[in-house]
Design a protein around this motif. Structure first.
Motif, short mmCIF file in Angstrom:
data_model
loop_
_atom_site.label_atom_id
_atom_site.label_comp_id
_atom_site.label_asym_id
_atom_site.label_seq_id
_atom_site.Cartn_x
_atom_site.Cartn_y
_atom_site.Cartn_z
N HIS A 142 12.73 41.21 0.84
CA HIS A 142 11.46 41.92 0.92
C HIS A 142 10.29 40.97 1.15
O HIS A 142 10.40 39.76 0.94
CB HIS A 142 11.22 42.78 -0.34
CG HIS A 142 11.20 42.00 -1.62
ND1 HIS A 142 12.33 41.70 -2.33
CD2 HIS A 142 10.18 41.45 -2.31
CE1 HIS A 142 12.01 41.00 -3.41
NE2 HIS A 142 10.71 40.83 -3.41
N TYR A 143 9.19 41.55 1.59
CA TYR A 143 7.93 40.86 1.80
C TYR A 143 7.25 40.66 0.44
O TYR A 143 7.26 41.56 -0.39
CB TYR A 143 7.05 41.71 2.72
CG TYR A 143 5.61 41.27 2.83
CD1 TYR A 143 5.23 40.32 3.77
CD2 TYR A 143 4.64 41.80 1.98
CE1 TYR A 143 3.91 39.92 3.88
CE2 TYR A 143 3.31 41.39 2.08
CZ TYR A 143 2.96 40.45 3.03
OH TYR A 143 1.66 40.04 3.13
N LEU A 144 6.65 39.48 0.23
CA LEU A 144 5.94 39.21 -1.02
C LEU A 144 4.42 39.18 -0.85
O LEU A 144 3.70 39.88 -1.54
CB LEU A 144 6.41 37.86 -1.61
CG LEU A 144 7.86 37.78 -2.06
CD1 LEU A 144 8.25 36.34 -2.37
CD2 LEU A 144 8.07 38.67 -3.28
N THR A 145 3.93 38.36 0.05
CA THR A 145 2.50 38.18 0.25
C THR A 145 2.30 37.36 1.52
O THR A 145 3.25 37.15 2.28
CB THR A 145 1.85 37.50 -0.99
OG1 THR A 145 0.43 37.53 -0.86
CG2 THR A 145 2.33 36.08 -1.19
N SER A 146 1.11 36.84 1.74
CA SER A 146 0.88 35.96 2.89
C SER A 146 -0.16 34.91 2.54
O SER A 146 -0.91 35.05 1.57
CB SER A 146 0.45 36.77 4.11
OG SER A 146 -0.75 37.45 3.85
N LEU A 147 -0.18 33.85 3.35
CA LEU A 147 -1.14 32.77 3.18
C LEU A 147 -2.22 32.86 4.24
O LEU A 147 -2.02 33.46 5.30
CB LEU A 147 -0.45 31.40 3.33
CG LEU A 147 0.60 31.03 2.30
CD1 LEU A 147 1.11 29.61 2.57
CD2 LEU A 147 0.08 31.16 0.88
N VAL A 148 -3.36 32.26 3.96
CA VAL A 148 -4.43 32.17 4.95
C VAL A 148 -3.96 31.23 6.07
O VAL A 148 -3.12 30.35 5.85
CB VAL A 148 -5.76 31.69 4.33
CG1 VAL A 148 -6.28 32.70 3.32
CG2 VAL A 148 -5.63 30.32 3.71
N ASP A 149 -4.50 31.43 7.26
CA ASP A 149 -4.09 30.64 8.42
C ASP A 149 -4.25 29.14 8.19
O ASP A 149 -3.39 28.36 8.59
CB ASP A 149 -4.88 31.05 9.66
CG ASP A 149 -4.51 32.44 10.16
OD1 ASP A 149 -3.43 32.95 9.80
OD2 ASP A 149 -5.31 33.00 10.94
N GLU A 150 -5.34 28.74 7.56
CA GLU A 150 -5.61 27.31 7.36
C GLU A 150 -4.50 26.64 6.56
O GLU A 150 -4.04 25.55 6.91
CB GLU A 150 -6.96 27.12 6.66
CG GLU A 150 -7.35 25.66 6.49
CD GLU A 150 -8.71 25.50 5.81
OE1 GLU A 150 -8.92 24.44 5.23
OE2 GLU A 150 -9.52 26.44 5.87
N ARG A 151 -4.04 27.28 5.49
CA ARG A 151 -2.98 26.69 4.66
C ARG A 151 -1.65 26.69 5.41
O ARG A 151 -0.88 25.73 5.33
CB ARG A 151 -2.85 27.42 3.33
CG ARG A 151 -1.95 26.70 2.34
CD ARG A 151 -2.49 25.31 2.08
NE ARG A 151 -1.82 24.71 0.95
CZ ARG A 151 -1.73 23.41 0.76
NH1 ARG A 151 -2.28 22.58 1.62
NH2 ARG A 151 -1.11 22.92 -0.29
N THR A 152 -1.37 27.76 6.15
CA THR A 152 -0.15 27.81 6.95
C THR A 152 -0.15 26.69 7.98
O THR A 152 0.87 26.02 8.19
CB THR A 152 -0.01 29.19 7.64
OG1 THR A 152 -0.03 30.21 6.63
CG2 THR A 152 1.27 29.28 8.44
#
Length: 113
Positions: free
Chosen positions: A90-100
């Motif tokens: 399953h999907y949990l969450t996401s990170l901001v583009d800068e951290r990715t």
């Protein structure tokens, strides 16, 4: 539940860990559509362990969605490619583009050295 094909760079999922019998969170760094294989997710592992000096800690402001419940660290040298929706629980969450992007840069540094 998010469909396998809808997962994107920066998403954190719970997926099958090829190094153990249990699952673990993974950060998606790429979701290319390959002509002969369909969608593949290129991920790096996350850990709550702090004994990895090179691990990248996640702070609350690194998340675009809700933070994970436990303090987590990204292991940019632990790459896993997932080929099937059966690998993703399953999907949990996401990170901001800068951290990715920071994580991807660190991975490139490992591959380039």
């Amino acid at each position: 539940m998010t469909a396998f094909e809808d997962l994107e760079r920066g998403d954190i999922i719970w997926a099958s860990d090829p190094l153990s019998e249990k699952g673990r969170p993974m950060l998606i760094l790429g979701a290319p559509q390959l002509p002969n294989h369909g969608t593949q997710l290129i991920t790096v592992l996350l850990s709550t362990k702090t004994y990895h000096e090179e691990a990248l800690p996640l702070r609350d402001d690194d998340y675009e969605g809700d933070p994970l419940g436990k303090r987590s660290h990204i292991l940019p040298w632990s790459i896993v490619t997932l080929n099937s929706a059966a690998d993703v629980e399953h999907y949990l969450t996401s990170l901001v583009d800068e951290r990715t992007n920071d994580v991807a840069s660190q991975l490139i540094n490992y591959i380039s050295s």
